[in-house]
Design a protein around this motif. Sequence first.
Motif, short mmCIF file in Angstrom:
data_model
loop_
_atom_site.label_atom_id
_atom_site.label_comp_id
_atom_site.label_asym_id
_atom_site.label_seq_id
_atom_site.Cartn_x
_atom_site.Cartn_y
_atom_site.Cartn_z
N LEU A 218 -102.24 39.76 27.41
CA LEU A 218 -103.33 40.28 28.25
C LEU A 218 -103.43 39.47 29.54
N LYS A 221 -100.05 40.01 31.60
CA LYS A 221 -99.75 41.37 32.03
C LYS A 221 -100.91 42.02 32.78
N VAL A 222 -102.14 41.56 32.51
CA VAL A 222 -103.29 42.24 33.11
C VAL A 222 -104.08 41.32 34.04
N PRO A 225 -102.15 39.40 37.17
CA PRO A 225 -101.77 40.30 38.27
C PRO A 225 -102.98 40.92 38.97
N ILE A 226 -104.00 41.31 38.20
CA ILE A 226 -105.17 41.93 38.84
C ILE A 226 -105.92 40.90 39.68
N HIS A 308 -101.45 41.77 44.57
CA HIS A 308 -101.69 43.20 44.41
C HIS A 308 -103.14 43.50 44.76
N TYR A 309 -103.32 44.31 45.80
CA TYR A 309 -104.68 44.72 46.14
C TYR A 309 -104.93 46.09 45.57
#
Lengths: 310, 372
Positions: A218, A221-222, A225-226, A308-309
Motif C-alpha cells: 500500500l 504502490k499507493v 506515489p500519490i 505525479h500531480y
Amino acid sequence: MQNKLILEQKQSSAKVQTKSFTGKDLKVALLFLLPSIVLFSLFVFYPMLKTIYTSLFLTSTGSKLVSFAGIENYLIAMKSSVFQNGFKSTIIFVLATVPLTVIFGFLLAFLTSEKIRGMAFFRLIFSSTMGISVAASSIFWQFMFNPVNGYLNKVMLFFGQKPIGWLTDPKYAIYAVAFATIWMNIGFIYIIFLGAIQSIETSLFEAAAIQGVKKTYLMRKVIIPILSPTFYFVITVSIINSFQAFGQIDMLTKGGPNNATNTLVYQIYQDSFINLNSGRASAEAVILFIIIVVITLVQTKFSESKVHYQ
Amino acid sequence: MPSIQLKHLSKSYDNHEKVLSDINLTINDKEFFVLVGPSGCGKSTLLRMIAGLETVQDGDVYIGDRNVSQLPPQDHKISMVFQSYALFPHLSVRENILFGLEDKKISKIELEERLNEAVKLTSLEKYVDRKPKNLSGGQRQRVALARAIASKRKVCLMDEPLSNLDAELREKMRTQIKELQRNLGMTIIYVTHDQTEAMTMGDRIAVLNGGEIQQVGTPLEVYNNPVNQFVAGFIGTPKMNFLALTRTENALISNNYDVNIPLTVSQATALSGQNSVDVGIRPEHLKLSEVINSQLTGTVINVEQLGNETIVVFDCLEHKMIAKLKGQQLFVLGQKVYFEVDLMNMHLFEHTTQRRILAAFEEVSVAEGCVG
C-alpha cells in the motif's frame, strides 16, 4: 437570418477578446499587486540586490564600501580552507538532517494517520516540536548533550559505554547538532505529511483493504506515489532550511569545536558580525544562494518524471 | 444455496442514533439484489458492513457458510465498486485492474489472462495504458467494474456506481452490468437511491427507510403490492397519488364531494370498521372521464407532453395529483378535469399506520377468484 445570427455571435466573441487587456485593467491589477510588490521589494529584492552589490566591494569594518574589487571576495572565500571546510560541514549537515527528517516525518504520519481512539494524543506529541522555538529547543538539547549531567551520557553509562563529548568532540558535534535539528524540524514535516495522507480519498484505502494488500504494498504502490508532490515540497523546503540552519548552531556549538559545525551560514554570520567583513560575507551569501538555486533546479528537473500531480 | 445472509444486523453511531435496526436478509447465489432507499436510509452503511468496512455491532453477516462479522475486509472475499470508482490516479488502467493481485501468488500468465478477460468484457482493450484522468466518466466506471471482474470473486458489492454518469450513459451501463452479472454468474448487491435502477436491474429488491427494511421482493411484487405508503410512494415514477378519504357504506368520499370512489365488495369487506382510509392510485391508473363530477374532480395546474404520453398535474383536495395518460392529450391550465379510477388497481392503506389494508394485486386475485 441565420447568417445574421452567426455574425452577431462573432462580433460578441470579438468584443470579449479585446476586452481582456485594457490599460485600465492593468492599472487595477497593479493596484492589487502593490502591497506584495512593496513588501517583497523592501524585504527581499532590495536586500538581495544590495548583497550582490556589496559582494563586489572591499568594505571597511563599519560596513562602508571602500573600493570595487570585482570577484576578488568570491575568489578569497573559495580559496579559504575555512570556507571549504564550512562547505563540507554544510553538506554533511544537510545529508544528515534531510533524509532522516523526511523519512521519520513520513513514517510517523503514516503510523498515526489511522482513525484509532487515542491517536490524537500521538498526533499532538509528534507535531508539538513545531510549536517550540529554536532557542528553547537548543537549550533543551544543551541539557541532553551535557557531557557530565546530560541524559544521553547517562544512557551511555547505563549501557557500560564511555561518555561522549557530543558537542565538544569534532567527530560528533555536527551529528549531534544534526540530531537536534531533526527533532526540531520533524513536527512541521509530520504535519505536512499527516495532512497529505488524510487528504487521500478514503475509498482508495478501502479498495486496497478489500483487495487485502499488505501495508508495505500500500505504501509503495499507493501512498508514496500519490504523495510525490508532498515529498517534493518537503524535501525542497528541508534542504533549504538545512542549508540555512543558524540558531541551533549558534546556541549549541558556535561553529566549533575546531570549526566542525562552522556551516556556510554560520560563517557568513561570523564574517559579517564578528570579523566585520561585509564584502566577503556578502560574497559567501551569494555563493550559498547560488548553491541552493542550483540544487533546487536540479531537484525540480530530476523530480519532474517522478512527481505525479492529480 | 444462499450466498449472503444477514441476521439481526443493527448499527448505531455514538450508541444512541440507530442507523440500522434488526436487518434480516438472505441473498441467493447468482442473484442481482438491489438495496434501494432515500438518502440517509442506511443502505450504504449496510453494504459497507457486508464489505467489512464498517464494524458490525449487533448481529451476524454470513458470506457463503462463513460468519465474517468480525473479520477484516480482505477476509470477506468480495469485490466492490465504489461510487467514486476508487481508481488510483497514478496507475494505468492495467495497473488499476490488477491492483493488489500482483501482490498475491498469482502467475504472470494468469494475471495477463484475467486482465484480458476483464478488459474484453468491459470494452477497455484500447485504454489499458491510459491513466484514469485521461478517461471519460463511463470508461472510469468500466475500469472499476473490470477490477471487480479480474478479482474473480463471486460476490460483488456496488455502491451507487452509476450516480456520477449522465442519464444516457447510466441507461447503457445498467444493461451492461446486468449482462455481465448474468454471464459471469456473480452475486451482486447493488445500492442505489434511484428506484428506476432498482426496478430495471434487480432480481429482487429491498426497500429501506429509516434504517429498517420496509419490503423485500421482486420488482413487480414491490410495485404491485407495496406493504405501506412509503414503499408505494417510493417505487414507481411518477409517484403514486395518495388521498385521505372518508368511508361510507359503498364508497370513499371527500368532504367536498370532489372525490367519490365506489368500493368493490372485497374492498368494502376489507375496510369494515375503518372510517378514514388513505387511498393510493398510480398515475397510470387514472382514466380521463367525459362525465362531469366523475369519481375524481380536479383543476389542471401543469401539463407535460412526452409525445407518446401526457402527464397531467391537477389539484384535488389541495393535493397535487398526477395522471399519466396515453397519447397526446390537450389541456388548458385551470381547466376542470374529471377522472375515473381503475378500481382493480387501487391501493388502500390505514390512515394512522399507513400500512396496507388491501393491495391492488390482492384485489385482482380476489376479483378473479369471484369470477372463477
